[in-house]
Design a protein around this motif. Structure first.
Motif, PDB file in Angstrom:
ATOM      1  N   ASN A  55      11.882  25.383  72.530  1.00  0.00           N
ATOM      2  CA  ASN A  55      12.739  24.240  72.242  1.00  0.00           C
ATOM      3  C   ASN A  55      12.222  22.935  72.819  1.00  0.00           C
ATOM      4  O   ASN A  55      12.729  21.864  72.480  1.00  0.00           O
ATOM      5  N   ALA A 105      11.347  20.500  67.641  1.00  0.00           N
ATOM      6  CA  ALA A 105      11.589  19.394  66.718  1.00  0.00           C
ATOM      7  C   ALA A 105      10.284  18.759  66.261  1.00  0.00           C
ATOM      8  O   ALA A 105      10.184  18.277  65.127  1.00  0.00           O
ATOM      9  N   ARG A 106       9.276  18.764  67.107  1.00  0.00           N
ATOM     10  CA  ARG A 106       7.985  18.203  66.706  1.00  0.00           C
ATOM     11  C   ARG A 106       7.387  19.001  65.561  1.00  0.00           C
ATOM     12  O   ARG A 106       6.866  18.445  64.593  1.00  0.00           O
ATOM     13  N   ASP A 145       9.530  18.365  62.352  1.00  0.00           N
ATOM     14  CA  ASP A 145       9.324  17.029  61.803  1.00  0.00           C
ATOM     15  C   ASP A 145       7.944  16.876  61.165  1.00  0.00           C
ATOM     16  O   ASP A 145       7.767  16.092  60.230  1.00  0.00           O
ATOM     17  N   ASP A 193      17.785  23.562  64.681  1.00  0.00           N
ATOM     18  CA  ASP A 193      18.501  22.605  63.849  1.00  0.00           C
ATOM     19  C   ASP A 193      19.063  23.375  62.656  1.00  0.00           C
ATOM     20  O   ASP A 193      19.118  24.601  62.690  1.00  0.00           O
ATOM     21  N   ASP A 223      18.983  18.267  73.753  1.00  0.00           N
ATOM     22  CA  ASP A 223      18.831  18.467  72.322  1.00  0.00           C
ATOM     23  C   ASP A 223      17.352  18.393  71.931  1.00  0.00           C
ATOM     24  O   ASP A 223      16.630  17.482  72.378  1.00  0.00           O
ATOM     25  N   ALA A 261      15.814  17.376  69.329  1.00  0.00           N
ATOM     26  CA  ALA A 261      15.423  16.100  68.728  1.00  0.00           C
ATOM     27  C   ALA A 261      15.273  15.016  69.790  1.00  0.00           C
ATOM     28  O   ALA A 261      14.370  14.163  69.709  1.00  0.00           O
ATOM     29  N   THR A 262      16.130  15.040  70.801  1.00  0.00           N
ATOM     30  CA  THR A 262      16.021  14.081  71.898  1.00  0.00           C
ATOM     31  C   THR A 262      14.749  14.338  72.698  1.00  0.00           C
ATOM     32  O   THR A 262      14.050  13.399  73.102  1.00  0.00           O
ATOM     33  N   ASN A 290      12.010  15.605  71.533  1.00  0.00           N
ATOM     34  CA  ASN A 290      10.890  15.169  70.709  1.00  0.00           C
ATOM     35  C   ASN A 290      10.717  13.655  70.757  1.00  0.00           C
ATOM     36  O   ASN A 290       9.591  13.138  70.758  1.00  0.00           O
ATOM     37  N   ALA A 291      11.833  12.937  70.822  1.00  0.00           N
ATOM     38  CA  ALA A 291      11.775  11.478  70.823  1.00  0.00           C
ATOM     39  C   ALA A 291      11.285  10.906  72.144  1.00  0.00           C
ATOM     40  O   ALA A 291      10.683   9.823  72.179  1.00  0.00           O
TER      41      ALA A 291
END
Length: 364
Positions: free
Chosen positions: A108, A112-113, A116, A138, A343, A345-346, A348-349
């Motif tokens: 995890n 997300a990387r 995406d 997700d 999360d 996505a967080t 990944n950002a």
């Protein structure tokens, strides 16, 4: 502790880009390379090769892998580019010429990387247990949860008993003077557990507080090393008793590996209020040559036999909560009731910025 345990617990991210490119491939089946079946699917009717891309700590009992080959007709070939981070990097770099058909070991921290980047095809296995649904990365169906565990600080019970010092229980405790120069952790830029622990502090203290927490840890003498093996076997006073520091970054499952031969209480214990929940996934690689085989392998990873094999072979918990755990796990390796999470996505950002900021604070 067995060599298998060491391999699972010692997952690090020390591989350089050059080393990651020197992919390690090995066939688990006999005969020639095979290839896709005549219909192009690699189906069990025609056999063929199924290339599985994993992190470098993948391990299952050989009899299970042999049975998979016998049942499906596929010849397994394993490719291991490195740890979970290197794994995702290589999937992205080789997107135009995929490394294989199915991947296992994305966690995890990097899920997300991978999603995406479009290197995965959606697949929802009918064998996915209800207990695994909570671990979905997700709602795309691109990654199937296979196992999970908690990265936690561990303490040496004997050291604290002999010194007459109360054991710490929380992250905040570690900034207190009583625990100065007692903690060793791993670098999040070079170690998967290190990254998980950084994420635990982000989850615990938020974007406005985690940086100050690390400043306080540094002021209280935290030691940072590159990989888990050095932290656990060189600096930690528990386990083999080699080092001077009685608090180490490891896993909630680590104490189960420290039960003495013949039984008894382990010397170490996990601080369950310091944990980050790590989830490992499998997925179908976009553009792979054997989509049907990829589906079959993901189904295989979710089978009761493989789920029951995971604790002893990879020192992670199965996502199927109906699987009976080893006795030592039930007694000495409980999961955290309230692990810290962030999360995907967080992550990944902000992952690279967080690591860079951490480096400036702690090692810069």
């Amino acid at each position: 502790m067995t060599s298998t345990t060491r391999r699972r617990l010692a997952r690090t991210t020390a591989a350089t880009a050059a080393a990651a490119l020197a992919l390690a491939g090995c066939s688990l089946g006999g005969g020639d390379d095979g290839g896709a079946a005549a219909d192009g699917t690699g189906s069990s009717t025609g056999g063929g090769r199924l290339t599985v891309v994993t992190h470098d700590s993948f391990h299952l009992s050989q009899d299970l892998l042999d049975q998979f080959e016998a049942d499906t007709g596929y010849q397994l070939e394993m490719v291991a580019p490195g740890d979970g981070g290197a794994l995702v990097n290589q999937l992205i770099l080789t997107a135009d010429s995929p490394l294989g058909d199915v991947v296992y070991g994305i966690d995890n921290s990097f899920a997300a990387r991978a999603i995406d980047a479009g290197v995965l095809e959606p697949y929802t296995s009918e064998k996915l247990p209800a207990s695994a649904e909570q671990y979905a990365a997700d709602d795309s169906g691109s990654l199937t949860p296979v196992d999970m565990g908690d990265v936690c600080l561990n303490v040496d019970h004997r050291w604290f008993a002999e010194k007459g010092v109360p054991e710490p229980t929380t992250l905040e405790d570690l900034t207190e003077p009583a625990y100065k120069d007692l903690l060793v952790v791993t670098n999040p830029a070079t170690s998967s557990p290190g990254l998980s622990f950084l994420l635990a502090t982000v989850g615990a203290f938020g974007e406005d507080g985690w940086q100050q927490y690390w400043k306080d840890l540094k002021a209280n003498g935290v030691k940072v090393v590159e990989g888990w093996s050095d932290a656990y076997y060189v600096d930690f006073s528990g386990s083999e008793g080699a080092g001077p520091r009685p608090i180490v970054l490891s896993y909630a499952s680590s104490p189960a590996a420290e039960v003495p031969e013949g039984g008894g209480e382990p010397r170490t214990g996990a601080m369950l209020d310091t944990c980050f929940r790590q989830v490992e996934y499998a997925g179908v690689i976009a553009g792979g040559q054997n989509e049907a085989g990829a589906h079959a392998f993901i189904d295989f990873l979710l089978s009761p036999e493989v789920q029951a094999d995971i604790p002893g072979q990879m020192y992670m918990y199965p996502v199927d909560d109906t699987v009976e755990l080893p006795a030592a796990w039930a007694e000495h390796a409980p999961l955290a009731e309230h692990p810290f999470t962030v999360d995907p996505a967080t992550i990944n950002a902000h992952r690279e910025d967080w690591i860079a900021t951490w480096s400036d604070i702690v090692t810069g």
